[in-house]
Design a protein around this motif. Structure first.
Motif, PDB file in Angstrom:
ATOM      1  N   VAL A  53       9.357  -7.412   9.702  1.00  0.00           N
ATOM      2  CA  VAL A  53       8.862  -8.299   8.647  1.00  0.00           C
ATOM      3  C   VAL A  53       9.838  -8.258   7.472  1.00  0.00           C
ATOM      4  O   VAL A  53      10.528  -7.265   7.259  1.00  0.00           O
ATOM      5  CB  VAL A  53       7.434  -7.905   8.175  1.00  0.00           C
ATOM      6  N   PRO A  54       9.905  -9.346   6.697  1.00  0.00           N
ATOM      7  CA  PRO A  54      10.800  -9.354   5.535  1.00  0.00           C
ATOM      8  C   PRO A  54      10.333  -8.357   4.475  1.00  0.00           C
ATOM      9  O   PRO A  54       9.160  -7.992   4.404  1.00  0.00           O
ATOM     10  CB  PRO A  54      10.709 -10.795   5.021  1.00  0.00           C
ATOM     11  N   LYS A  55      11.258  -7.945   3.637  1.00  0.00           N
ATOM     12  CA  LYS A  55      10.951  -6.970   2.583  1.00  0.00           C
ATOM     13  C   LYS A  55       9.819  -7.438   1.669  1.00  0.00           C
ATOM     14  O   LYS A  55       9.028  -6.635   1.190  1.00  0.00           O
ATOM     15  CB  LYS A  55      12.200  -6.669   1.767  1.00  0.00           C
ATOM     16  N   LYS A  56       9.708  -8.735   1.465  1.00  0.00           N
ATOM     17  CA  LYS A  56       8.660  -9.239   0.575  1.00  0.00           C
ATOM     18  C   LYS A  56       7.261  -9.114   1.187  1.00  0.00           C
ATOM     19  O   LYS A  56       6.263  -9.265   0.506  1.00  0.00           O
ATOM     20  CB  LYS A  56       8.941 -10.690   0.169  1.00  0.00           C
ATOM     21  N   ALA A  57       7.178  -8.832   2.499  1.00  0.00           N
ATOM     22  CA  ALA A  57       5.884  -8.682   3.164  1.00  0.00           C
ATOM     23  C   ALA A  57       5.232  -7.336   2.852  1.00  0.00           C
ATOM     24  O   ALA A  57       4.033  -7.168   3.039  1.00  0.00           O
ATOM     25  CB  ALA A  57       6.039  -8.844   4.673  1.00  0.00           C
ATOM     26  N   ILE A  58       6.028  -6.393   2.360  1.00  0.00           N
ATOM     27  CA  ILE A  58       5.542  -5.047   2.039  1.00  0.00           C
ATOM     28  C   ILE A  58       5.974  -4.713   0.617  1.00  0.00           C
ATOM     29  O   ILE A  58       7.147  -4.861   0.279  1.00  0.00           O
ATOM     30  CB  ILE A  58       6.145  -3.987   2.991  1.00  0.00           C
ATOM     31  N   THR A  59       5.050  -4.296  -0.198  1.00  0.00           N
ATOM     32  CA  THR A  59       5.412  -3.872  -1.550  1.00  0.00           C
ATOM     33  C   THR A  59       4.998  -2.409  -1.733  1.00  0.00           C
ATOM     34  O   THR A  59       4.172  -1.888  -0.983  1.00  0.00           O
ATOM     35  CB  THR A  59       4.729  -4.740  -2.633  1.00  0.00           C
ATOM     36  N   SER A  69       0.112  -9.713   2.987  1.00  0.00           N
ATOM     37  CA  SER A  69      -0.777 -10.735   3.553  1.00  0.00           C
ATOM     38  C   SER A  69      -2.249 -10.328   3.578  1.00  0.00           C
ATOM     39  O   SER A  69      -3.120 -11.188   3.572  1.00  0.00           O
ATOM     40  CB  SER A  69      -0.338 -11.109   4.971  1.00  0.00           C
ATOM     41  N   THR A  70      -2.530  -9.018   3.589  1.00  0.00           N
ATOM     42  CA  THR A  70      -3.930  -8.573   3.672  1.00  0.00           C
ATOM     43  C   THR A  70      -4.398  -7.804   2.439  1.00  0.00           C
ATOM     44  O   THR A  70      -5.595  -7.645   2.235  1.00  0.00           O
ATOM     45  CB  THR A  70      -4.139  -7.643   4.887  1.00  0.00           C
ATOM     46  N   GLY A  71      -3.453  -7.285   1.659  1.00  0.00           N
ATOM     47  CA  GLY A  71      -3.816  -6.449   0.525  1.00  0.00           C
ATOM     48  C   GLY A  71      -4.112  -5.004   0.916  1.00  0.00           C
ATOM     49  O   GLY A  71      -4.426  -4.166   0.081  1.00  0.00           O
ATOM     50  N   GLU A  72      -4.023  -4.707   2.203  1.00  0.00           N
ATOM     51  CA  GLU A  72      -4.278  -3.341   2.675  1.00  0.00           C
ATOM     52  C   GLU A  72      -3.243  -2.371   2.105  1.00  0.00           C
ATOM     53  O   GLU A  72      -2.053  -2.683   2.043  1.00  0.00           O
ATOM     54  CB  GLU A  72      -4.216  -3.319   4.210  1.00  0.00           C
ATOM     55  N   VAL A  73      -3.703  -1.207   1.697  1.00  0.00           N
ATOM     56  CA  VAL A  73      -2.818  -0.168   1.186  1.00  0.00           C
ATOM     57  C   VAL A  73      -2.691   0.919   2.253  1.00  0.00           C
ATOM     58  O   VAL A  73      -3.689   1.442   2.749  1.00  0.00           O
ATOM     59  CB  VAL A  73      -3.362   0.452  -0.119  1.00  0.00           C
ATOM     60  N   VAL A  74      -1.458   1.243   2.589  1.00  0.00           N
ATOM     61  CA  VAL A  74      -1.188   2.343   3.515  1.00  0.00           C
ATOM     62  C   VAL A  74      -0.628   3.474   2.654  1.00  0.00           C
ATOM     63  O   VAL A  74       0.500   3.396   2.176  1.00  0.00           O
ATOM     64  CB  VAL A  74      -0.183   1.923   4.610  1.00  0.00           C
ATOM     65  N   PRO A  75      -1.422   4.525   2.418  1.00  0.00           N
ATOM     66  CA  PRO A  75      -0.982   5.614   1.543  1.00  0.00           C
ATOM     67  C   PRO A  75       0.311   6.272   2.032  1.00  0.00           C
ATOM     68  O   PRO A  75       0.600   6.291   3.230  1.00  0.00           O
ATOM     69  CB  PRO A  75      -2.147   6.603   1.589  1.00  0.00           C
ATOM     70  N   TYR A  76       1.069   6.822   1.100  1.00  0.00           N
ATOM     71  CA  TYR A  76       2.362   7.416   1.413  1.00  0.00           C
ATOM     72  C   TYR A  76       2.273   8.564   2.420  1.00  0.00           C
ATOM     73  O   TYR A  76       3.213   8.811   3.159  1.00  0.00           O
ATOM     74  CB  TYR A  76       3.053   7.897   0.138  1.00  0.00           C
ATOM     75  N   LYS A  77       1.181   9.256   2.469  1.00  0.00           N
ATOM     76  CA  LYS A  77       1.036  10.377   3.403  1.00  0.00           C
ATOM     77  C   LYS A  77       0.257  10.000   4.665  1.00  0.00           C
ATOM     78  O   LYS A  77      -0.121  10.855   5.448  1.00  0.00           O
ATOM     79  CB  LYS A  77       0.373  11.553   2.700  1.00  0.00           C
TER      80      LYS A  77
END
Length: 112
Positions: A53-59, A69-77
């Protein structure tokens, strides 16, 4: 005909043939390759779930990586996070859809 408890050889051959044909008809469980040739782990992908996915797809936010696209947060750990072997973002979501939960997220290593 005497009953000896033995089955005719023809039945045995039929059973063996059926087992062989069944085994050949079932595709092996495997992952698929990223565009740059490395393989997504099977635990992340059943052949359709992962893609670059492009860099803009993940912040990045203080809480973790955010799937735009979903607003889901994947924690760093989070155990779903993996280092990206090619330095690009790769997102594995249910059925490869843009509106489902994350299975795995491959992120570029931090540059220092």
């Amino acid at each position: 005909m005497l009953c000896t408890g033995k089955r005719p050889k023809r039945n045995h051959a039929l059973v063996v043939s059926t087992l062989i044909l069944t085994a050949l008809a079932i595709p092996p469980a495997s992952s698929h390759d990223a565009p740059k040739g490395w393989s997504y782990p099977y635990s992340c992908c059943s052949g359709v779930d992962c893609r670059e996915v492009p860099k803009k797809a993940i912040t990045e936010r203080p809480q973790g990586y955010v799937i735009t696209s979903t607003g889901e947060v994947v924690p760093y750990k989070d155990a779903r996070l993996h280092d990206s072997p090619d330095g690009e973002y790769h997102w594995c979501s249910v059925n490869g859809a843009d509106n489902t939960r994350t299975i795995c997220l491959f992120v570029p290593p931090k540059s220092f």
